[in-house]
Design a protein around this motif. Sequence first.
Motif, short mmCIF file in Angstrom:
data_model
loop_
_atom_site.label_atom_id
_atom_site.label_comp_id
_atom_site.label_asym_id
_atom_site.label_seq_id
_atom_site.Cartn_x
_atom_site.Cartn_y
_atom_site.Cartn_z
N ARG A 58 0.86 -1.19 0.00
CA ARG A 58 0.00 0.00 0.00
C ARG A 58 0.88 1.23 0.00
O ARG A 58 1.85 1.31 0.74
N HIS A 59 0.49 2.18 -0.82
CA HIS A 59 1.23 3.43 -0.89
C HIS A 59 0.28 4.57 -0.60
O HIS A 59 -0.78 4.68 -1.23
N SER A 60 0.63 5.39 0.34
CA SER A 60 -0.18 6.54 0.72
C SER A 60 0.74 7.70 0.99
O SER A 60 1.58 7.63 1.90
N HIS A 61 0.60 8.75 0.21
CA HIS A 61 1.45 9.94 0.32
C HIS A 61 2.92 9.52 0.25
O HIS A 61 3.36 9.04 -0.77
N SER A 62 3.66 9.64 1.33
CA SER A 62 5.08 9.28 1.29
C SER A 62 5.37 7.95 1.96
O SER A 62 6.52 7.52 2.03
N ASP A 63 4.35 7.28 2.46
CA ASP A 63 4.54 5.99 3.15
C ASP A 63 4.25 4.82 2.22
O ASP A 63 3.32 4.85 1.42
N THR A 64 5.06 3.79 2.35
CA THR A 64 4.82 2.53 1.67
C THR A 64 4.79 1.46 2.74
O THR A 64 5.73 1.34 3.53
N ILE A 65 3.71 0.69 2.76
CA ILE A 65 3.54 -0.34 3.78
C ILE A 65 3.33 -1.68 3.07
O ILE A 65 2.57 -1.76 2.11
#
Length: 124
Positions: A58-65
């Motif tokens: 999952r990618h959200s704004h600057s985070d990748t999880i």
Amino acid sequence: MLYAVFCYNNENVTNDWSKEQDEKVMRDLAAVQSKYAEAGRLGPVARLMPTTTATTLRHSHSDTIVIDGPFAETKEQLLGFYVIDCASVDEALDFARDLSSANPAAGSYEIRPLAIYKPSELAS
């Protein structure tokens, strides 16, 4: 036109099949596929492993999880897909109807036209 035919169902149903039942359904599905394969109109066919083997990024704004499992909890899961060359969506629907008849656990089939970005033998 190439179509993707996605097979959805509750994977707990198919995971509980005996080896014999699974092999019978796979033979019945292969019989449906053979008409298109012999005509050179059947592309990749994939049976997906259970969602317990999935990994989701999952990618959200600057985070990748990265997480284990599918991205959503649903009653039906994507179990596999077909790529088939058909003259019309009606022909692709007929193919999906035949698959549904061959698979006693069939939940639903989603049919979508494909746009090819990396051509293969089927796209020529």
